[in-house]
Design a protein around this motif. Structure first.
Motif, PDB file in Angstrom:
ATOM      1  N   VAL A  25       0.213  -0.911  -0.385  1.00  0.00           N
ATOM      2  CA  VAL A  25       0.057  -0.140   0.002  1.00  0.00           C
ATOM      3  C   VAL A  25       0.596   1.057  -0.070  1.00  0.00           C
ATOM      4  N   ASN A  26       1.054   2.299  -0.728  1.00  0.00           N
ATOM      5  CA  ASN A  26       0.967   3.639  -0.239  1.00  0.00           C
ATOM      6  C   ASN A  26       0.775   4.300   0.380  1.00  0.00           C
ATOM      7  N   MET A  27       1.003   4.578   1.589  1.00  0.00           N
ATOM      8  CA  MET A  27       1.007   4.730   3.564  1.00  0.00           C
ATOM      9  C   MET A  27       0.519   5.889   3.114  1.00  0.00           C
ATOM     10  N   THR A  28       0.927   7.417   1.597  1.00  0.00           N
ATOM     11  CA  THR A  28       0.142   8.556   2.165  1.00  0.00           C
ATOM     12  C   THR A  28      -1.307   8.685   1.228  1.00  0.00           C
ATOM     13  N   HIS A  29      -2.006   7.473   1.251  1.00  0.00           N
ATOM     14  CA  HIS A  29      -2.935   7.495   0.967  1.00  0.00           C
ATOM     15  C   HIS A  29      -3.919   6.195   1.790  1.00  0.00           C
ATOM     16  N   VAL A  30      -3.261   5.929   3.017  1.00  0.00           N
ATOM     17  CA  VAL A  30      -3.813   5.243   4.163  1.00  0.00           C
ATOM     18  C   VAL A  30      -5.092   5.848   5.141  1.00  0.00           C
ATOM     19  N   ALA A  31      -5.840   5.975   4.951  1.00  0.00           N
ATOM     20  CA  ALA A  31      -7.081   6.762   5.549  1.00  0.00           C
ATOM     21  C   ALA A  31      -7.523   5.774   6.971  1.00  0.00           C
ATOM     22  N   ASP A  32      -7.270   4.635   6.621  1.00  0.00           N
ATOM     23  CA  ASP A  32      -7.609   4.651   8.081  1.00  0.00           C
ATOM     24  C   ASP A  32      -6.877   3.171   8.582  1.00  0.00           C
ATOM     25  N   ILE A  33      -6.518   2.392   9.420  1.00  0.00           N
ATOM     26  CA  ILE A  33      -6.975   0.549  10.200  1.00  0.00           C
ATOM     27  C   ILE A  33      -7.004   0.465  11.239  1.00  0.00           C
ATOM     28  N   GLN A  34      -7.867  -0.453  10.663  1.00  0.00           N
ATOM     29  CA  GLN A  34      -8.742  -0.804  12.248  1.00  0.00           C
ATOM     30  C   GLN A  34      -9.506  -2.508  11.820  1.00  0.00           C
ATOM     31  N   ASP A  35      -8.860  -3.603  13.263  1.00  0.00           N
ATOM     32  CA  ASP A  35      -8.808  -4.504  13.001  1.00  0.00           C
ATOM     33  C   ASP A  35      -8.195  -5.625  11.621  1.00  0.00           C
ATOM     34  N   ARG A  36      -6.725  -5.007  11.832  1.00  0.00           N
ATOM     35  CA  ARG A  36      -5.759  -5.410  10.844  1.00  0.00           C
ATOM     36  C   ARG A  36      -6.272  -5.463   8.622  1.00  0.00           C
ATOM     37  N   VAL A  37      -7.625  -4.163   9.437  1.00  0.00           N
ATOM     38  CA  VAL A  37      -8.016  -4.087   8.045  1.00  0.00           C
ATOM     39  C   VAL A  37      -7.473  -2.066   7.565  1.00  0.00           C
ATOM     40  N   ILE A  38      -6.729  -2.292   6.092  1.00  0.00           N
ATOM     41  CA  ILE A  38      -6.642  -0.909   6.118  1.00  0.00           C
ATOM     42  C   ILE A  38      -7.324  -0.222   4.636  1.00  0.00           C
ATOM     43  N   THR A  39      -7.572   0.563   5.099  1.00  0.00           N
ATOM     44  CA  THR A  39      -8.710   1.763   4.159  1.00  0.00           C
ATOM     45  C   THR A  39      -7.724   3.057   3.240  1.00  0.00           C
ATOM     46  N   LEU A  40      -8.335   2.968   1.933  1.00  0.00           N
ATOM     47  CA  LEU A  40      -7.357   3.464   1.578  1.00  0.00           C
ATOM     48  C   LEU A  40      -8.130   4.910   1.233  1.00  0.00           C
ATOM     49  N   SER A  41      -7.415   6.294   1.105  1.00  0.00           N
ATOM     50  CA  SER A  41      -8.343   7.396   0.963  1.00  0.00           C
ATOM     51  C   SER A  41      -9.410   6.760  -0.236  1.00  0.00           C
ATOM     52  N   ASN A  42      -9.838   6.242  -1.845  1.00  0.00           N
ATOM     53  CA  ASN A  42     -10.219   5.969  -2.483  1.00  0.00           C
ATOM     54  C   ASN A  42     -11.347   4.816  -2.038  1.00  0.00           C
ATOM     55  N   GLY A  43     -10.809   4.327  -0.677  1.00  0.00           N
ATOM     56  CA  GLY A  43     -12.284   3.223  -0.505  1.00  0.00           C
ATOM     57  C   GLY A  43     -11.616   2.040  -0.151  1.00  0.00           C
ATOM     58  N   ILE A  44     -10.410   1.530  -1.661  1.00  0.00           N
ATOM     59  CA  ILE A  44     -10.759   0.329  -1.380  1.00  0.00           C
ATOM     60  C   ILE A  44      -9.558   0.324  -0.175  1.00  0.00           C
ATOM     61  N   ARG A  45      -9.653  -1.424  -0.005  1.00  0.00           N
ATOM     62  CA  ARG A  45      -8.933  -2.405   1.473  1.00  0.00           C
ATOM     63  C   ARG A  45      -7.846  -3.226   0.754  1.00  0.00           C
ATOM     64  N   ALA A  46      -7.296  -2.608   2.256  1.00  0.00           N
ATOM     65  CA  ALA A  46      -6.496  -4.416   2.049  1.00  0.00           C
ATOM     66  C   ALA A  46      -6.066  -5.170   3.735  1.00  0.00           C
ATOM     67  N   MET A  47      -6.015  -6.473   3.052  1.00  0.00           N
ATOM     68  CA  MET A  47      -5.531  -6.904   4.983  1.00  0.00           C
ATOM     69  C   MET A  47      -4.392  -6.638   5.115  1.00  0.00           C
ATOM     70  N   VAL A  48      -3.883  -6.910   6.949  1.00  0.00           N
ATOM     71  CA  VAL A  48      -2.618  -6.588   7.004  1.00  0.00           C
ATOM     72  C   VAL A  48      -2.312  -8.003   7.932  1.00  0.00           C
ATOM     73  N   SER A  49      -1.211  -8.624   7.910  1.00  0.00           N
ATOM     74  CA  SER A  49      -1.335  -9.713   8.368  1.00  0.00           C
ATOM     75  C   SER A  49      -0.311 -10.500   9.154  1.00  0.00           C
ATOM     76  N   PHE A  50      -1.459 -10.272  10.133  1.00  0.00           N
ATOM     77  CA  PHE A  50      -1.385 -11.134  11.742  1.00  0.00           C
ATOM     78  C   PHE A  50       0.108 -10.434  11.996  1.00  0.00           C
ATOM     79  N   ARG A  51       1.582 -11.003  11.841  1.00  0.00           N
ATOM     80  CA  ARG A  51       3.115 -10.810  11.809  1.00  0.00           C
ATOM     81  C   ARG A  51       3.239 -10.003  11.468  1.00  0.00           C
ATOM     82  N   ARG A  52       2.657  -9.027  10.348  1.00  0.00           N
ATOM     83  CA  ARG A  52       3.111  -7.414  10.303  1.00  0.00           C
ATOM     84  C   ARG A  52       2.402  -6.463  10.919  1.00  0.00           C
ATOM     85  N   GLU A  53       1.164  -6.415  11.541  1.00  0.00           N
ATOM     86  CA  GLU A  53       0.441  -5.874  12.034  1.00  0.00           C
ATOM     87  C   GLU A  53       1.440  -4.617  12.632  1.00  0.00           C
ATOM     88  N   THR A  54       1.828  -5.154  14.113  1.00  0.00           N
ATOM     89  CA  THR A  54       2.814  -4.344  15.152  1.00  0.00           C
ATOM     90  C   THR A  54       4.433  -3.157  13.983  1.00  0.00           C
TER      91      THR A  54
END
Length: 235
Positions: free
Chosen positions: A192-221
């Motif tokens: 993901v492009n960090m400049t477009h990250v709008a939110d991160i909740q429960d290992r789900v990233i939402t970007l500024s255009n509304g699309i989402r990406a999963m965050v793996s458990f081992r990478r979350e921290t």
């Protein structure tokens, strides 16, 4: 060596001297050439509005204050980044209204100054275009306009603002060609492009255009730490 252009607009000569002294030292250590412009009133600054990229703007100035000046400035130069300088926190609401990106309170704390100016510098930076081949045609993609990349079988899907493009690259190969200051691997299948990250909740990233990406458990921290350090998420 990278270059960074910063304008200081403040009617107080000592503020100019202090800011220049510490920022020049700060960026010299980071191998960045800091190019400073100095203005002591808003009227003179506005006559050079189109030349500005990032401005450290005092709110409390005689004749035209920083809020009024910023309103005019953003009409003349919509791409300018404005960092407000003020001792009056009650003016923050006014500054938000005209689109100030950050604030530095007076008396100036160096850590706050460095954080605000460095955030603006990252937004001002330019990056080389990503060159890819799509159906026999060569495409140039502005890295800042690439929201996300997703691995799909042996290909990678590139998510842009108005379209998606499938390219014959593995996500690993694509990652090696992108700027690590912009892009973050959050999952084996998502970059993901960090400049477009709008939110991160429960290992789900939402970007500024509304699309989402999963965050793996081992990478979350590490992902959350990187977003905070980079300031792209909060900036």
């Amino acid at each position: 060596m990278d270059t960074f252009s910063l304008t200081i607009c403040d009617d107080d000569k000592i503020t100019h001297e202090v800011v220049a002294k510490y920022l020049l030292k700060f960026y010299k250590k980071r191998n960045v050439e800091l190019q400073l412009q100095h203005f002591y009133n808003a009227k003179t600054l506005l006559s050079h509005a189109e030349d500005q990229q990032t401005i450290l703007m005092d709110i409390d100035m005689p004749e035209t204050d920083g809020i009024a000046a910023s309103e005019k400035l953003t009409l003349l130069n919509p791409n300018v980044n404005i960092i407000m300088l003020t001792s009056k926190r009650e003016r923050f609401k006014d500054a938000f209204r005209i689109g100030a990106t950050r604030f530095v309170t007076k008396p100036i704390e160096l850590s706050e100054l460095y954080e605000a100016v460095e955030s603006a510098r990252k937004k001002q930076r330019t990056f080389p275009d990503l060159l890819v081949e799509v159906n026999g045609r060569h495409w140039k993609i502005n890295q800042k306009k690439l929201y996300m990349a997703e691995a799909y079988r042996n290909k990678t899907i590139l998510y842009l603002k108005d379209r998606n493009i499938s390219v014959n690259l593995t996500l690993k190969n694509l990652e090696a060609r992108l700027c690590p200051d912009l892009f973050l691997r959050v999952h084996k299948s998502f970059l993901v492009n960090m400049t477009h990250v709008a939110d991160i909740q429960d290992r789900v990233i939402t970007l500024s255009n509304g699309i989402r990406a999963m965050v793996s458990f081992r990478r979350e921290t590490d992902v959350k730490k990187k977003l905070f350090e980079n300031e792209a998420y909060w900036g």
